[in-house]
Design a protein around this motif. Structure first.
Motif, mmCIF file in Angstrom:
data_model
loop_
_atom_site.group_PDB
_atom_site.id
_atom_site.type_symbol
_atom_site.label_atom_id
_atom_site.label_comp_id
_atom_site.label_asym_id
_atom_site.label_seq_id
_atom_site.Cartn_x
_atom_site.Cartn_y
_atom_site.Cartn_z
ATOM 1 N N TRP A 297 -14.781 6.038 6.770
ATOM 2 C CA TRP A 297 -14.185 4.839 6.410
ATOM 3 C C TRP A 297 -14.290 3.557 8.041
ATOM 4 N N ASP A 298 -14.815 1.682 7.793
ATOM 5 C CA ASP A 298 -14.732 1.574 8.782
ATOM 6 C C ASP A 298 -13.427 1.229 9.793
ATOM 7 N N ASP A 299 -12.655 1.304 8.424
ATOM 8 C CA ASP A 299 -10.650 0.705 9.572
ATOM 9 C C ASP A 299 -9.995 2.553 9.083
ATOM 10 N N TRP A 300 -11.205 3.403 9.882
ATOM 11 C CA TRP A 300 -10.495 4.996 9.763
ATOM 12 C C TRP A 300 -9.865 5.134 11.608
ATOM 13 N N ILE A 301 -9.070 6.063 11.053
ATOM 14 C CA ILE A 301 -8.628 6.741 12.005
ATOM 15 C C ILE A 301 -8.649 8.183 12.241
ATOM 16 N N SER A 302 -9.502 8.842 13.385
ATOM 17 C CA SER A 302 -9.375 10.254 12.970
ATOM 18 C C SER A 302 -8.209 10.867 13.466
ATOM 19 N N THR A 303 -7.589 11.247 12.337
ATOM 20 C CA THR A 303 -6.321 12.344 12.414
ATOM 21 C C THR A 303 -6.404 14.209 13.723
ATOM 22 N N ARG A 304 -5.325 14.247 13.708
ATOM 23 C CA ARG A 304 -5.306 16.063 14.008
ATOM 24 C C ARG A 304 -5.898 16.576 12.789
ATOM 25 N N TYR A 305 -5.715 16.929 11.707
ATOM 26 C CA TYR A 305 -6.510 17.542 10.890
ATOM 27 C C TYR A 305 -8.221 17.157 10.871
ATOM 28 N N GLU A 306 -8.837 16.101 10.903
ATOM 29 C CA GLU A 306 -9.569 15.685 11.112
ATOM 30 C C GLU A 306 -10.394 16.136 11.874
ATOM 31 N N GLN A 307 -9.402 16.264 13.255
ATOM 32 C CA GLN A 307 -10.547 16.822 13.963
ATOM 33 C C GLN A 307 -10.026 18.667 14.185
ATOM 34 N N LYS A 308 -8.964 18.379 13.729
ATOM 35 C CA LYS A 308 -9.100 20.355 13.557
ATOM 36 C C LYS A 308 -10.729 20.939 12.737
ATOM 37 N N ALA A 309 -10.869 19.914 11.584
ATOM 38 C CA ALA A 309 -11.845 20.436 10.481
ATOM 39 C C ALA A 309 -13.258 20.174 11.242
ATOM 40 N N LEU A 310 -13.309 19.175 11.741
ATOM 41 C CA LEU A 310 -14.323 19.308 13.219
ATOM 42 C C LEU A 310 -14.627 20.722 13.884
ATOM 43 N N ARG A 311 -13.586 21.270 14.518
ATOM 44 C CA ARG A 311 -13.866 21.487 15.825
ATOM 45 C C ARG A 311 -13.562 23.690 15.065
ATOM 46 N N GLU A 312 -13.627 23.272 13.329
ATOM 47 C CA GLU A 312 -14.005 24.718 12.622
ATOM 48 C C GLU A 312 -15.331 24.934 11.867
ATOM 49 N N TRP B 232 0.431 -1.028 0.093
ATOM 50 C CA TRP B 232 0.042 -0.268 0.187
ATOM 51 C C TRP B 232 0.592 1.074 -0.071
ATOM 52 N N LEU B 233 0.347 2.254 -0.320
ATOM 53 C CA LEU B 233 0.936 3.865 -0.973
ATOM 54 C C LEU B 233 0.432 4.636 0.356
ATOM 55 N N GLU B 234 0.883 5.269 0.953
ATOM 56 C CA GLU B 234 0.207 6.630 1.439
ATOM 57 C C GLU B 234 1.021 7.768 0.828
ATOM 58 N N VAL B 235 0.335 8.931 0.485
ATOM 59 C CA VAL B 235 1.027 10.054 -0.153
ATOM 60 C C VAL B 235 0.752 10.777 1.100
ATOM 61 N N GLY B 236 1.664 11.209 1.086
ATOM 62 C CA GLY B 236 1.579 13.106 2.850
ATOM 63 C C GLY B 236 1.466 12.473 3.579
ATOM 64 N N PHE B 237 1.563 11.847 5.039
ATOM 65 C CA PHE B 237 1.426 10.960 5.499
ATOM 66 C C PHE B 237 1.255 12.347 6.591
ATOM 67 N N GLY B 238 1.797 13.495 7.113
ATOM 68 C CA GLY B 238 1.238 14.106 7.618
ATOM 69 C C GLY B 238 2.473 13.805 8.575
ATOM 70 N N GLY B 239 1.659 13.360 10.468
ATOM 71 C CA GLY B 239 2.462 13.167 11.495
ATOM 72 C C GLY B 239 2.440 11.916 11.076
ATOM 73 N N GLY B 240 1.912 10.995 10.632
ATOM 74 C CA GLY B 240 1.923 9.602 10.463
ATOM 75 C C GLY B 240 0.415 8.595 11.802
ATOM 76 N N GLU B 241 -0.335 9.237 11.916
ATOM 77 C CA GLU B 241 -1.623 8.913 12.823
ATOM 78 C C GLU B 241 -1.817 7.502 11.786
ATOM 79 N N HIS B 242 -2.282 8.164 10.874
ATOM 80 C CA HIS B 242 -3.215 7.005 9.503
ATOM 81 C C HIS B 242 -2.176 5.728 9.357
#
Length: 237
Positions: free
Chosen positions: A210-225, A71-81
């Motif tokens: 997705w069922d196997d998703w983990i919420s990242t810092r970027y998603e949490q920021k989006a939800l806060r805003e 598998w390949l992740e493009v731009g993993f940010g802080g790596g949580e996902h």
């Protein structure tokens, strides 16, 4: 050591414009240790020369030591996902690309903490990696909360453009899955328009993760805003 990520592939890579940051805040001493002690062993390795000596390839089997799905992740940010996926699916190998060295250091710390071994890290432009991956070698790819480049004149810098999508389509297996997550509605609009012509079909387009998703810092920021995340799944034709 230098904190600047360098390509581990072609000594004379094609000249490309690069947009975005490579460095952020000063790294902590522990993060510098991760880079000096761990990164070298995690870089993709296994270059093979085909009949055409000008074309060099990374051998995914050499990276992970067997023929497991890659598998390949493009731009993993802080790596949580990326670390979450590696821990959830220990029988796959996942390669992550990220030119932002602070993010690379954060990922390496998470890899240590989670003790996952089915990972490989390219601290640079995903295009350089896709240049040397063999055809149809990637089973699944992820683009999670990419840089939105919100100004219209910068939309060509987004990953969801032919410059990136056509090489991605080349390295993905037929039937392979490409996931895109973003809280920027215009980014999702562009993904819907640009990804299918590159050789994909849309199989899921929803605001439910997705069922196997983990919420990242970027998603949490989006939800806060107050922004609504969106999740699109494409399949390689």
């Amino acid at each position: 050591m230098s904190d600047t990520p360098k390509s581990s592939f072609d000594p004379d890579p094609p000249r490309r414009n690069f947009y975005g940051r490579r460095h952020g805040k000063t790294l902590r001493q522990s993060q510098k240790g991760y880079l000096s002690e761990d990164l070298g062993d995690l870089r993709p390795r296994g270059i093979t020369v085909e009949e055409n000596p000008e074309r060099r390839h990374i051998d995914p089997q050499a990276i992970f030591g067997d023929d497991r799905p890659v598998w390949l992740e493009v731009g993993f940010g802080g790596g949580e996902h990326m670390v979450h996926m590696a821990a959830t699916y220990p029988d796959i190998g996942i390669i992550g690309c990220e030119p932002f060295i602070n993010g690379v250091a954060m990922l390496l710390g998470k890899i240590r903490a989670a003790r996952v071994s089915n990972v490989s890290v390219h601290p640079g432009d995903a295009r350089d990696l896709m240049d040397v991956l063999p055809d149809a070698s990637i089973q699944r790819a992820f683009l999670m909360y990419p840089d939105p480049w919100p100004k219209a004149r910068h939309h060509r810098r987004r990953f969801v453009t032919p410059e990136h999508l056509l090489p991605l389509a080349r390295v993905m297996q037929p039937g392979g899955i490409f996931r895109v997550a973003s809280d920027i509605s215009d980014y999702i609009r562009q993904a819907r328009e640009e990804v299918p012509p590159a050789g994909f079909e849309t199989i899921l387009d929803t605001d439910q993760a997705w069922d196997d998703w983990i919420s990242t810092r970027y998603e949490q920021k989006a939800l806060r805003e107050g922004r609504v995340p969106h999740y699109v799944t494409f399949r390689r034709l």
